[in-house]
Design a protein around this motif. Sequence first.
Motif, PDB file in Angstrom:
ATOM      1  N   ASP A  63       0.835  -1.205   0.000  1.00 63.68           N
ATOM      2  CA  ASP A  63       0.000   0.000   0.000  1.00 63.68           C
ATOM      3  C   ASP A  63       0.869   1.253   0.000  1.00 63.68           C
ATOM      4  OD1 ASP A  63      -2.358  -1.378  -0.087  1.00 63.68           O
ATOM      5  OD2 ASP A  63      -2.635  -1.414   2.090  1.00 63.68           O
ATOM      6  N   THR A  64       1.925   1.240   0.792  1.00 63.34           N
ATOM      7  CA  THR A  64       2.842   2.388   0.819  1.00 63.34           C
ATOM      8  C   THR A  64       3.517   2.564  -0.533  1.00 63.34           C
ATOM      9  OG1 THR A  64       3.258   2.001   3.162  1.00 63.34           O
ATOM     10  CG2 THR A  64       4.823   3.408   2.001  1.00 63.34           C
ATOM     11  N   LEU A  65       3.934   1.464  -1.145  1.00 62.67           N
ATOM     12  CA  LEU A  65       4.559   1.516  -2.471  1.00 62.67           C
ATOM     13  C   LEU A  65       3.624   2.162  -3.495  1.00 62.67           C
ATOM     14  CD1 LEU A  65       6.289  -1.969  -2.686  1.00 62.67           C
ATOM     15  CD2 LEU A  65       7.433   0.204  -3.034  1.00 62.67           C
ATOM     16  N   MET A  66       2.358   1.782  -3.454  1.00 62.25           N
ATOM     17  CA  MET A  66       1.394   2.279  -4.441  1.00 62.25           C
ATOM     18  C   MET A  66       1.130   3.780  -4.293  1.00 62.25           C
ATOM     19  SD  MET A  66      -1.342  -0.879  -4.545  1.00 62.25           S
ATOM     20  CE  MET A  66      -2.309  -0.171  -5.886  1.00 62.25           C
ATOM     21  N   GLN A  67       1.383   4.302  -3.100  1.00 66.66           N
ATOM     22  CA  GLN A  67       1.113   5.718  -2.853  1.00 66.66           C
ATOM     23  C   GLN A  67       2.363   6.589  -2.961  1.00 66.66           C
ATOM     24  OE1 GLN A  67      -0.633   5.587   1.066  1.00 66.66           O
ATOM     25  NE2 GLN A  67      -2.274   4.205   0.394  1.00 66.66           N
ATOM     26  N   THR A  68       3.489   5.992  -3.310  1.00 64.38           N
ATOM     27  CA  THR A  68       4.761   6.716  -3.359  1.00 64.38           C
ATOM     28  C   THR A  68       4.963   7.377  -4.719  1.00 64.38           C
ATOM     29  OG1 THR A  68       5.726   5.177  -1.757  1.00 64.38           O
ATOM     30  CG2 THR A  68       7.266   6.476  -3.086  1.00 64.38           C
ATOM     31  N   SER A  69       5.518   8.570  -4.719  1.00 58.85           N
ATOM     32  CA  SER A  69       5.766   9.309  -5.958  1.00 58.85           C
ATOM     33  C   SER A  69       7.061   8.836  -6.611  1.00 58.85           C
ATOM     34  CB  SER A  69       5.878  10.807  -5.662  1.00 58.85           C
ATOM     35  OG  SER A  69       7.044  11.065  -4.893  1.00 58.85           O
ATOM     36  N   SER A  70       7.200   9.153  -7.892  1.00 62.35           N
ATOM     37  CA  SER A  70       8.417   8.778  -8.607  1.00 62.35           C
ATOM     38  C   SER A  70       9.630   9.486  -8.014  1.00 62.35           C
ATOM     39  CB  SER A  70       8.289   9.104 -10.098  1.00 62.35           C
ATOM     40  OG  SER A  70       8.035  10.480 -10.290  1.00 62.35           O
ATOM     41  N   GLU A  71       9.436  10.711  -7.531  1.00 63.24           N
ATOM     42  CA  GLU A  71      10.536  11.460  -6.916  1.00 63.24           C
ATOM     43  C   GLU A  71      11.036  10.753  -5.651  1.00 63.24           C
ATOM     44  OE1 GLU A  71       8.252  14.058  -9.508  1.00 63.24           O
ATOM     45  OE2 GLU A  71       7.641  12.819  -7.787  1.00 63.24           O
ATOM     46  N   ALA A  72      10.091  10.246  -4.852  1.00 68.92           N
ATOM     47  CA  ALA A  72      10.469   9.544  -3.620  1.00 68.92           C
ATOM     48  C   ALA A  72      11.157   8.210  -3.933  1.00 68.92           C
ATOM     49  CB  ALA A  72       9.230   9.309  -2.758  1.00 68.92           C
ATOM     50  N   PHE A  73      10.662   7.515  -4.948  1.00 67.15           N
ATOM     51  CA  PHE A  73      11.307   6.269  -5.366  1.00 67.15           C
ATOM     52  C   PHE A  73      12.744   6.526  -5.795  1.00 67.15           C
ATOM     53  CE2 PHE A  73       7.006   4.255  -6.425  1.00 67.15           C
ATOM     54  CZ  PHE A  73       7.094   3.335  -5.394  1.00 67.15           C
ATOM     55  N   ALA A  74      12.942   7.575  -6.592  1.00 61.67           N
ATOM     56  CA  ALA A  74      14.257   7.862  -7.157  1.00 61.67           C
ATOM     57  C   ALA A  74      15.293   8.190  -6.096  1.00 61.67           C
ATOM     58  CB  ALA A  74      14.157   9.008  -8.165  1.00 61.67           C
ATOM     59  N   LEU A  75      14.844   8.604  -4.915  1.00 58.64           N
ATOM     60  CA  LEU A  75      15.773   8.948  -3.838  1.00 58.64           C
ATOM     61  C   LEU A  75      16.340   7.715  -3.139  1.00 58.64           C
ATOM     62  CD1 LEU A  75      13.899  11.966  -2.184  1.00 58.64           C
ATOM     63  CD2 LEU A  75      15.965  12.065  -3.605  1.00 58.64           C
ATOM     64  N   VAL A  76      15.699   6.572  -3.354  1.00 58.37           N
ATOM     65  CA  VAL A  76      16.144   5.340  -2.701  1.00 58.37           C
ATOM     66  C   VAL A  76      17.405   4.822  -3.389  1.00 58.37           C
ATOM     67  CG1 VAL A  76      15.540   2.956  -2.104  1.00 58.37           C
ATOM     68  CG2 VAL A  76      13.789   4.745  -2.039  1.00 58.37           C
ATOM     69  N   GLU A  77      18.422   4.560  -2.608  1.00 61.16           N
ATOM     70  CA  GLU A  77      19.679   4.071  -3.161  1.00 61.16           C
ATOM     71  C   GLU A  77      19.456   2.734  -3.863  1.00 61.16           C
ATOM     72  OE1 GLU A  77      24.304   3.319  -1.728  1.00 61.16           O
ATOM     73  OE2 GLU A  77      22.733   3.750  -0.260  1.00 61.16           O
ATOM     74  N   GLY A  78      19.902   2.662  -5.135  1.00 64.55           N
ATOM     75  CA  GLY A  78      19.737   1.443  -5.900  1.00 64.55           C
ATOM     76  C   GLY A  78      18.499   1.417  -6.766  1.00 64.55           C
ATOM     77  N   VAL A  79      17.729   2.512  -6.779  1.00 61.23           N
ATOM     78  CA  VAL A  79      16.503   2.549  -7.591  1.00 61.23           C
ATOM     79  C   VAL A  79      16.714   3.427  -8.828  1.00 61.23           C
ATOM     80  CG1 VAL A  79      14.048   3.146  -7.640  1.00 61.23           C
ATOM     81  CG2 VAL A  79      15.023   2.051  -5.636  1.00 61.23           C
ATOM     82  N   GLY A  80      16.735   4.741  -8.682  1.00 55.79           N
ATOM     83  CA  GLY A  80      16.963   5.618  -9.829  1.00 55.79           C
ATOM     84  C   GLY A  80      15.688   5.997 -10.549  1.00 55.79           C
ATOM     85  N   GLU A  81      15.810   6.950 -11.470  1.00 56.82           N
ATOM     86  CA  GLU A  81      14.646   7.550 -12.123  1.00 56.82           C
ATOM     87  C   GLU A  81      13.931   6.594 -13.068  1.00 56.82           C
ATOM     88  OE1 GLU A  81      15.496  11.272 -13.927  1.00 56.82           O
ATOM     89  OE2 GLU A  81      16.484  12.102 -12.161  1.00 56.82           O
ATOM     90  N   VAL A  82      14.697   5.775 -13.810  1.00 57.42           N
ATOM     91  CA  VAL A  82      14.077   4.856 -14.776  1.00 57.42           C
ATOM     92  C   VAL A  82      13.159   3.876 -14.058  1.00 57.42           C
ATOM     93  CG1 VAL A  82      14.512   3.027 -16.458  1.00 57.42           C
ATOM     94  CG2 VAL A  82      15.962   5.068 -16.444  1.00 57.42           C
ATOM     95  N   VAL A  83      13.673   3.270 -12.983  1.00 54.63           N
ATOM     96  CA  VAL A  83      12.880   2.319 -12.197  1.00 54.63           C
ATOM     97  C   VAL A  83      11.705   3.031 -11.529  1.00 54.63           C
ATOM     98  CG1 VAL A  83      12.925   0.734 -10.235  1.00 54.63           C
ATOM     99  CG2 VAL A  83      14.850   0.812 -11.805  1.00 54.63           C
ATOM    100  N   ALA A  84      11.943   4.236 -11.007  1.00 51.26           N
ATOM    101  CA  ALA A  84      10.895   5.009 -10.327  1.00 51.26           C
ATOM    102  C   ALA A  84       9.707   5.269 -11.253  1.00 51.26           C
ATOM    103  CB  ALA A  84      11.468   6.326  -9.813  1.00 51.26           C
ATOM    104  N   GLU A  85       9.986   5.716 -12.464  1.00 47.27           N
ATOM    105  CA  GLU A  85       8.908   6.000 -13.427  1.00 47.27           C
ATOM    106  C   GLU A  85       8.164   4.729 -13.806  1.00 47.27           C
ATOM    107  OE1 GLU A  85      10.638   8.058 -16.699  1.00 47.27           O
ATOM    108  OE2 GLU A  85      11.259   9.787 -15.494  1.00 47.27           O
TER     109      GLU A  85
END
Length: 662
Positions: A531-553
């Motif tokens: 549920d938390t994942l589904m509500q997270t923005s791409s900007e917040a995802f991209a801040l996680v080490e090992g994720v990045g913008e491509v994965v976030a989008e």
Amino acid sequence: MDKKILDRYNLLKTKLIQWGQEYYENDTPSVDDAEYDQAMQTLLALEEQYPELISEDSPSQLIGGAVASGFSKYHHTQAMMSLGDAFSVEELEKFNQQISKVSNQIDNPYFAELKIDGLSIALIYEEGRLVTAATRGDGKIGENVTNNVRQIAAIPLTIPQKGHVEVRGEVYLPKAEFEKLNHHRLLNDEPLFANPRNAAAGTLRQLDPKIVRNRHLSAFIYYYYGDQKVASQSEAIAHLKTLGFPTNPEGKLCQNLTEVKTYIQEYSDKRNNLPYEIDGIVLKYNDFNLYDEIGYTAKVPKWAIAYKFPAEVKETTLLDIYGTVGRTGKITYNAKLNPVQLAGTNVGAATLNNAQFIQSLDLRIGGKVKVKKAGDIIPEVISISKGKTYANLPVFVPLTHCPVCDSLLEKNTGEVDQYCINIDCPAQIKRSIEHFASRGAQNIVGLGEMIVVQLYENEILTDVVGIYELKDKVDQLLALDKFGQKKVDNLLASIEKSKQNSLERVLFGLGIRHIGNKTALILAKEFRNLDTLMQTSSEAFALVEGVGEVVAESLVDWFNETRNQHVIQALKEHGLNFDYFDNSPVIPQTLTGQTWVITGTLSHPRQYFEAIIQARGGKTSSSVSAKTSYLLAGEMTGSKFNKAQELGVKILTEAEFNDLIK
């Protein structure tokens, strides 16, 4: 940092993690060793130029794969490291020069061994009896496969040496047994193993030891750790023989690099005639006393290296080019070839990747092509041989419609791959179900590729959610060919068990683009529930080490799809767990704030003690200073011991160290 560089790095990282998971955990590699190695070298070059990119989950810092479910975990007392690679004589010469800086001699003795293409194994004996057998796993934690290893006739259940003994080596499947196994699978309409290595790994991970016994695995042992002191690799091999372990008779002590080169040439010529697969030569500096001084990186020992054989290349005729559809809709082009013997096997097909690759080589049906089998896994067309009539052959035209559902194909801006975007495409549906049920995802035993196809074609299973509705279709299942009551009961039990998997498994199983096994674990640890994942923005995802913008989008796009939201809701209603379970052991941080230096000869390699110190919050250093908290000293110490005495640094023996960390 430049966004293009970061995106390139993250894409490389995602690919390498995915390929590693396919190779080490699923035993189904999708790329050959050469492509993996090339991508890894590019990633290493980027990390060398931009060290701030390096993180704990980088493929450069990882060893092997995760522990397969169905087996208990085994924590290695000392990490099972991988080896650095060399692809040329020049790289071997560079390796020798690094050794010479420590040994102070030009001619260095190396024990040369054939690099067996199998699965790494650790065997632990107590008082002469085999008590534990474990796979390498991620290097620190492996799978306890003791019951299966007991079925391998080559491995002794008892040895004449008492006390604690650990040996390591490689479990492999002989070529003749591999051919028998694949012939049997062909007759039973089961998917074939790509090569003996994957067959060996798949066999050792069977939950039924009887299957292991019937497949006749074998083994070679080449590492020894025990109370009997040995000073070199050649002595270790000799001692392993006296204990009754199978050692490779082709190993040889080479006195210098010239003898090494001769050995490599000899087995480059002999490799196809050996009864087992090899993919290179392993060199180990023979003298153990210099190992600590030569040192280690986070992933590999600097005193050993694996020379990889160059890919064998043959010429044959390209008979056809055809496309297949993956679970994400990606179109992969393949070549049908006039069969040719390559690296000891008969090759009749090869991967062509994408349309741009075909056009760049100007591949034409009916023409002559050169094929390699790098890493002895997946054959690949690498070039053409233009004859006088080549120009008269028809030019390749890329597909415009899906070869399965005939939908118009699309290509994203800036990408070379084509995609079928019809989410109802039968090929995509079947692949997505297979992926969801795979070992790395929900690990539903009994729902492999052929079963999924059978259930789909009989309209019993048409999507991922339908897996959890099979319990209501028992009569339909029993009416199918080769479906008895026991098989159905086992399948339904495995499906029910999968509901309790931790979040990272179901997240990986959903098949979100760019989300491999390791990235799924990173996300699960960071966000804890779906549920938390589904509500997270791409900007917040991209801040996680090992994720990045491509994965976030990719994550945000997938979660925003109404159809995907319905899938998640339906899975919730079927009782699937969507929370992260942290099962890692809690280690007391008793050494926090301390700096340790290690010197001398100890019962285990230095890395073993470094791992213990770091796991308890301490730091390690290579030099003694006034800031050093403790010096762990073994036998035959040198200048570090003297300096510690001068500075008044507390010096501990190994026994005192063991008492301290209890």
